[in-house]
Design an enzyme around this catalytic site. Structure first.
Site, PDB file in Angstrom:
ATOM      1  N   CYS A 116       0.860  -1.182   0.000  1.00  0.00           N
ATOM      2  CA  CYS A 116       0.000   0.000   0.000  1.00  0.00           C
ATOM      3  C   CYS A 116       0.891   1.226   0.000  1.00  0.00           C
ATOM      4  CB  CYS A 116      -0.958   0.003   1.195  1.00  0.00           C
ATOM      5  SG  CYS A 116      -0.158   0.208   2.800  1.00  0.00           S
ATOM      6  N   ASP A 117       0.308   2.397   0.129  1.00  0.00           N
ATOM      7  CA  ASP A 117       1.073   3.631   0.045  1.00  0.00           C
ATOM      8  C   ASP A 117       2.227   3.682   1.039  1.00  0.00           C
ATOM      9  OD1 ASP A 117       0.412   5.255  -2.026  1.00  0.00           O
ATOM     10  OD2 ASP A 117      -1.217   6.268  -1.003  1.00  0.00           O
TER      11      ASP A 117
END
Length: 512
Positions: A423-424
């Site tokens: 994810c980010d």
């Protein structure tokens, strides 16, 4: 297999570019949130209006925010690009921006009366500019003489080249970068002050809430809100800007509406998602619910505006960023006199989002029920999570589905031993997904598979299988093109996890 129109590709490319930019900013800020929290605690206790004022310990506040935080942010950004060498050169470079900013402000203050002096500008944005500039340029310079240095002189060249280039970057930071950042911060501060004075700050929710749902919030949060909020907190002890994006109220209001008025798997998974979002601070878990029915973004905007309005009326704020956006983190960073206003902002924003979401869900309930059919439970769950059947089974497919052959072919081409959730920031939602899949492997008796989580920017191509949320898959593919990629709508509960487990279990049967 699905195809994408040129227009969609252009849109996706723009979104991916903004996401990538936001991810880089997040990668510089998120690892240093503990330092921001420590600074917030020091501020909360020891400044003159703090819980336990202390003239001696309060002297820590200024140096930490003015020097330590920008330097470690620059160092972190430099290491992302060019490891330790990039980090060191970036830390050198940002000192030029810090000193240059102080010099410019001193020149202006010399012309102003003693009771109307400008305050310091803290180089958060300067660090975000100098870090990639320093690291990428150092990496490029090293490539010019790579392999051309005589044996025994490598260390000498490496040390002096970094030192000399660091000197050049200090000068660049002192003049153009400091001037640029001072001007930019003045413009942004003026804009925010104007929004506050004209009572228009709630309008920022029109931008922030949709940006969150489409994973575009990091550029706004870490690129603008955190630097400006930190600047305000250093001057007044708190900032409302820390609450614009972190308020967990709108998300929990949406999930509570699904809990009562949703249908199918969305309704079943909403209560657990609400707990994770509100207490754990992982806002990503409510994004798929909003994307199922995009009109619900209006409910999130209304809730966000309600929360901002409440905080404006009460004059409340946080002393430092609340990360993750959990109710626990929010209350932990609340200014000592502001608990009533902050709590009300969360409750009222949740209530407004809940009511509007309820109206929308009830109005469309008959239509949603008519869409349900006799597909397999996994397909129904995917449809409920995504809100449509097309593309729901792309990537890995169940063996009973029409795309089973493609999924099986991929499975036999590469043995799955290393699964990465990306994810980010590489925390929060990806950690939750990794934990869910790890438990499924354990229950299925599958051994020899490592399941980890990391930031997309840190993918190095060694993963056999990469699992991302759908909006982030393009970036993950670009970062790790040789891996198998699986897109899910919801890290917490996706039917594709069962397909992954089944595929790996079948591999183990075929190849003991």
């Amino acid at each position: 297999m699905t195809t994408t129109s040129p227009a969609a590709q252009r849109t996706g490319g723009l979104r991916t570019g903004v996401q990538r930019f936001g991810t880089f900013l997040s990668g510089m800020i998120m690892p240093n949130i503990p330092a921001l929290i420590a600074w917030g605690i020091i501020t909360a206790f020891f400044i003159p209006v703090g819980w336990t004022p202390n003239d001696q310990l309060s002297t820590l506040v200024g140096p930490i925010i003015h020097y330590l935080l920008p330097i470690i942010i620059a160092y972190t950004g430099g290491t992302i690009v060019y490891k330790t060498r990039g980090g060191v050169v970036a830390a050198i470079a940002v000192m030029g921006a810090i000193a240059g900013s102080d010099y410019l402000i001193a020149q202006v203050n010399a012309t102003l009366p003693a009771d109307n002096q400008l305050g310091q500008i803290h180089m958060f944005i300067g660090a975000m500019i100098m870090a990639p500039l320093a690291a990428y340029s150092m990496k490029w310079l090293d490539s010019l003489w790579d392999g051309k240095i005589k044996a025994g002189f490598e260390m000498l060249v490496n040390m002096f080249s970094a030192g000399i280039w660091g000197f050049v970057l200090v000068v660049i930071g002192f003049y153009p970068v400091a001037w640029l950042v001072n001007g930019l911060m003045n413009v942004l501060s003026t804009a925010v002050n104007w929004l506050v004075e004209t009572n228009l700050l709630p309008l920022t929710s029109i931008l922030i809430e949709p940006a969150k749902v489409f994973f575009l919030n990091n550029a706004i949060n870490h690129g603008v809100l955190t630097p400006l909020g930190t600047q305000q907190a250093a001057e007044s002890g708190k900032s409302i800007l820390f609450l614009l994006e972190a308020n967990p109220g709108p998300g929990v209001g949406l999930l509570l509406a699904f809990t009562i008025f949703g249908i199918g798997a969305a309704r079943a998974s909403a209560p657990g998602a609400a707990v994770i979002q509100f207490v754990g601070g992982i806002h990503e878990v409510y994004f798929p619910f909003a994307l199922m029915k995009p009109v619900l973004i209006l409910a999130l905007i209304a809730g966000g505006m309600t929360g901002v309005t409440t905080n404006m009326l009460f004059g409340t704020g946080l002393i430092a960023p609340a990360a993750p956006g959990s109710i626990i983190a929010v209350l932990g960073q609340t200014f000592r006199t502001d608990y009533l206003g902050v709590i009300l902002s969360v409750i009222l924003s949740a209530a407004v989002t809940f009511v509007i979401s309820m109206i929308i869900l009830r109005a469309s309930r008959k239509k949603d029920l008519a869409k349900e059919d006799a597909f397999a439970a996994a397909v129904a769950q995917t449809e409920a999570n995504k809100g449509k059947s097309s593309d729901a089974l792309s990537g890995l497919a169940a063996k009973a589905a029409g795309a089973a052959a493609a999924g099986a072919a991929v499975a036999t081409d590469r043995r799955i031993e290393n699964v990465v959730f990306a994810c980010d920031a590489g925390m929060g939602s990806s950690a939750m997904g990794a934990s869910v899949l790890r438990n499924k492997f354990k229950k299925a008796g599958v051994e020899g598979v490592t399941v980890t989580n990391q930031a997309i920017a840190n993918l190095d191509g060694t993963a056999d299988l990469v699992i991302t949320q759908q909006q982030l898959t393009d970036r993950a593919k670009a970062q790790s093109p040789n891996s198998i990629h699986v897109s899910v709508d919801n890290f917490m509960n996706s039917p594709k996890y069962e397909e992954v487990v089944e595929m790996v279990r079948d591999q183990r049967k075929e190849t003991p």
